[in-house]
Enzyme design. Structure first.
Site, PDB file in Angstrom:
ATOM      1  NE  ARG A 240      -3.689  -2.227   0.252  1.00  0.00           N
ATOM      2  CZ  ARG A 240      -2.958  -3.613  -0.454  1.00  0.00           C
ATOM      3  NH1 ARG A 240      -2.093  -3.451  -1.140  1.00  0.00           N
ATOM      4  NH2 ARG A 240      -3.975  -4.562  -0.297  1.00  0.00           N
TER       5      ARG A 240
ATOM      6  CB  SER B 170      -8.590  -1.170   4.594  1.00  0.00           C
ATOM      7  OG  SER B 170      -9.110  -2.852   4.397  1.00  0.00           O
TER       8      SER B 170
ATOM      9  CD  GLU C 241      -5.561   0.627   2.438  1.00  0.00           C
ATOM     10  OE1 GLU C 241      -5.472  -0.430   3.425  1.00  0.00           O
ATOM     11  OE2 GLU C 241      -6.348   0.718   1.705  1.00  0.00           O
TER      12      GLU C 241
HETATM   13  C1  FAD Z   1     -15.491  -0.119  -0.289  1.00  0.00           C
HETATM   14  C2  FAD Z   1     -13.998   0.026  -0.560  1.00  0.00           C
HETATM   15  C3  FAD Z   1     -13.166  -1.227  -0.992  1.00  0.00           C
HETATM   16  C4  FAD Z   1     -11.739  -0.874  -1.047  1.00  0.00           C
HETATM   17  N1  FAD Z   1     -11.111  -2.013  -1.308  1.00  0.00           N
HETATM   18  C5  FAD Z   1      -9.735  -1.810  -1.742  1.00  0.00           C
HETATM   19  C6  FAD Z   1      -8.842  -3.019  -1.698  1.00  0.00           C
HETATM   20  O1  FAD Z   1      -9.424  -4.090  -1.911  1.00  0.00           O
HETATM   21  N2  FAD Z   1      -7.376  -2.836  -2.146  1.00  0.00           N
HETATM   22  C7  FAD Z   1      -7.064  -1.547  -2.142  1.00  0.00           C
HETATM   23  O2  FAD Z   1      -5.893  -1.557  -2.410  1.00  0.00           O
HETATM   24  N3  FAD Z   1      -7.713  -0.321  -2.073  1.00  0.00           N
HETATM   25  C8  FAD Z   1      -9.121  -0.435  -1.705  1.00  0.00           C
HETATM   26  N4  FAD Z   1      -9.940   0.724  -1.496  1.00  0.00           N
HETATM   27  C9  FAD Z   1      -9.409   1.973  -1.495  1.00  0.00           C
HETATM   28  C10 FAD Z   1      -9.522   2.721  -2.854  1.00  0.00           C
HETATM   29  O3  FAD Z   1     -10.664   2.097  -3.327  1.00  0.00           O
HETATM   30  C11 FAD Z   1      -8.439   2.701  -3.751  1.00  0.00           C
HETATM   31  O4  FAD Z   1      -7.217   3.115  -2.799  1.00  0.00           O
HETATM   32  C12 FAD Z   1      -8.510   3.254  -5.033  1.00  0.00           C
HETATM   33  O5  FAD Z   1      -7.093   3.237  -5.836  1.00  0.00           O
HETATM   34  C13 FAD Z   1      -8.700   4.794  -4.736  1.00  0.00           C
HETATM   35  O6  FAD Z   1      -9.146   5.327  -6.017  1.00  0.00           O
HETATM   36  P1  FAD Z   1      -9.710   6.817  -6.098  1.00  0.00           P
HETATM   37  O7  FAD Z   1      -9.773   7.120  -7.558  1.00  0.00           O
HETATM   38  O8  FAD Z   1     -11.121   6.846  -5.458  1.00  0.00           O
HETATM   39  O9  FAD Z   1      -8.826   7.766  -5.470  1.00  0.00           O
HETATM   40  P2  FAD Z   1      -8.972   8.850  -4.274  1.00  0.00           P
HETATM   41  O10 FAD Z   1      -9.380   8.637  -3.192  1.00  0.00           O
HETATM   42  O11 FAD Z   1      -9.519  10.053  -4.910  1.00  0.00           O
HETATM   43  O12 FAD Z   1      -7.256   9.490  -4.003  1.00  0.00           O
HETATM   44  C14 FAD Z   1      -6.563   8.497  -3.444  1.00  0.00           C
HETATM   45  C15 FAD Z   1      -5.138   9.012  -3.343  1.00  0.00           C
HETATM   46  O13 FAD Z   1      -4.498   9.169  -4.444  1.00  0.00           O
HETATM   47  C16 FAD Z   1      -4.207  10.412  -4.903  1.00  0.00           C
HETATM   48  N5  FAD Z   1      -4.386  10.635  -6.515  1.00  0.00           N
HETATM   49  C17 FAD Z   1      -5.610  10.225  -6.772  1.00  0.00           C
HETATM   50  N6  FAD Z   1      -5.463  10.364  -8.261  1.00  0.00           N
HETATM   51  C18 FAD Z   1      -4.243  10.857  -8.659  1.00  0.00           C
HETATM   52  C19 FAD Z   1      -3.694  11.198  -9.814  1.00  0.00           C
HETATM   53  N7  FAD Z   1      -4.313  11.057 -11.035  1.00  0.00           N
HETATM   54  N8  FAD Z   1      -2.432  11.663  -9.461  1.00  0.00           N
HETATM   55  C20 FAD Z   1      -1.747  11.794  -8.245  1.00  0.00           C
HETATM   56  N9  FAD Z   1      -2.363  11.330  -7.193  1.00  0.00           N
HETATM   57  C21 FAD Z   1      -3.558  11.069  -7.315  1.00  0.00           C
HETATM   58  C22 FAD Z   1      -5.171  11.487  -4.091  1.00  0.00           C
HETATM   59  O14 FAD Z   1      -4.406  12.555  -3.756  1.00  0.00           O
HETATM   60  C23 FAD Z   1      -4.994  10.566  -2.679  1.00  0.00           C
HETATM   61  O15 FAD Z   1      -3.909  10.775  -1.926  1.00  0.00           O
HETATM   62  C24 FAD Z   1     -11.315   0.310  -1.146  1.00  0.00           C
HETATM   63  C25 FAD Z   1     -12.051   1.526  -1.024  1.00  0.00           C
HETATM   64  C26 FAD Z   1     -13.439   1.367  -0.850  1.00  0.00           C
HETATM   65  C27 FAD Z   1     -14.401   2.416  -0.435  1.00  0.00           C
END
Ligand code: FAD
Length: 339
Positions: free
Chosen positions: A159, A230, A327
């Protein structure tokens, strides 16, 4: 650009209320040079499913909406495909698998965008995106130029990646991710919930559906019960500490890391410390089926979720002497991480 004040409620899966000073929607690469002219600091969001605004944000929220995909190279064994950062991750997993480009099936239904996937090296059921990353294309705000970072330069870990480091948060905007996928389907079934007696005959579609079913049975749908998955990482502790703790907690689960250290499931620590299903008057709570998932039962402010998270970290530290860390990206009022 939209200015003052932007309610961030629709932009994160926690659906907490917090305001940002400005919002910038990034639809095309031509807009990239404009980013440094926006009110600073900046935070780039995809779907906001791994972020908690603990307070108002006096800066610009950049929402990544860069779309597109392109096959760069294909032979009988592998394919290299370049995906724009704003694409929906789950849709890409389904599309790649249906096209005969395999490997991502275990990562189905992880909410969010392609661009966020390398940030915390998303992983599930024995697979991480780092296993498939060829390179990550970024806009470097410091040098005002597009750069390609090879996989090794991203320093992926559990992570973790260089994109999570505080010094890079105001530097890199991920604009595309190039993956190397396999033309042969080799299912990874190490997670007990995915294995069956059909390893030989399991199709990619069946595996993908199995992953979706497992996730739907265990994790709350953020659309119905706002959450960010998580909330904490699994801590790594010394074997000597494990031995001492096992005298009090003989059933304490752990995974081997190396000769000196083990990883302990944060969910077990939190459940044993009594946090599973916790509810606070603020609306902040912990999912009743999973102690690692903080939820917004309705009306919670980001700072309420943050307060509960701090309570949980302190509770685990007091009971086990173990520090658990978020995380989820925590963003404070000054635009900097609360970590
Ligand atoms: C129900 C649920 C289940 C999940 N299960 C998992 C799992 O099994 N495994 C796992 O690893 N994660 C899991 N996650 C966490 C999440 O889905 C991941 O971390 C996902 O990659 C986040 O994507 P996002 O576009 O929503 O990112 P955001 O929440 O919008 O951003 C997350 C981080 O990345 C940065 N970021 C986003 N886009 C960019 C970009 N283009 N350039 C630079 N920085 C950027 C943001 O600034 C922030 O720091 C889960 C979340 C939920 C709600």
């Amino acid at each position: 650009m939209t200015s003052m004040p932007i309610d961030l409620h629709p932009y994160t899966s926690f659906k907490t209320h917090a305001n940002a000073t400005a919002l910038f929607e990034l639809h095309c690469r031509d807009q990239l040079p404009e980013l440094s002219r926006q009110r600073q600091p900046l935070i780039v969001l995809g779907s906001g499913s791994n972020v908690l605004f603990a307070d108002d944000y006096d800066g610009t929220v950049v929402v990544n909406r860069l779309m597109g995909r392109e096959v760069l190279e294909e032979d009988t064994d592998t394919v290299r495909v370049k995906l724009s950062a704003g694409e929906n991750w789950h849709n890409i997993v389904c599309e790649m698998s249906a096209k005969g480009y395999y490997g991502l099936e275990n990562l189905a239904l992880i909410p969010g965008t392609v661009g966020a996937a390398p940030v915390q090296n998303i992983g599930a059921y024995g697979v991480e995106i780092a296993d498939f990353i060829d390179s990550v294309e970024v806009f470097d705000l410091q040098h005002q130029q597009i750069q390609t970072l090879e996989r090794s330069a991203c320093e992926f870990g559990y992570r973790d990646s260089i994109f999570k480091r505080p010094e890079n948060r105001q530097r890199y905007v991920i604009i595309a991710v190039t993956l190397r996928l396999s033309r042969q389907f080799t299912p990874i079934l190490t997670y007990r919930g995915l294995s069956g007696d059909d390893g030989e005959t399991l199709t990619p579609k069946a595996l993908l559906e199995r992953v979706v079913a497992v996730r739907q049975s265990k994790l709350p749908d953020p659309e119905k019960l706002p959450n960010a998955g998580s909330f904490f990482k699994n801590p790594v502790i010394a074997r000597t500490q494990l031995k001492t703790l096992q005298e009090r907690y003989p059933d304490m689960p752990f995974f081997d890391i190396d000769a000196d250290s083990v990883k302990v499931p944060a969910a077990w620590l939190l459940e044993t410390a009594g946090f599973k299903g916790a509810q606070r008057d603020s609306g902040a709570g912990v999912y009743e089926k999973h102690a690692l998932i903080l939820i917004n039962r309705g009306g919670a402010h980001g700072r309420d979720i943050y307060a509960l998270a701090q309570e949980m970290m302190a509770g685990v530290k007091a009971q086990f002497g173990i520090e658990i860390t978020p995380e989820v990206r925590l963003v404070g009022g000054d635009g900097l991480s609360c970590e």
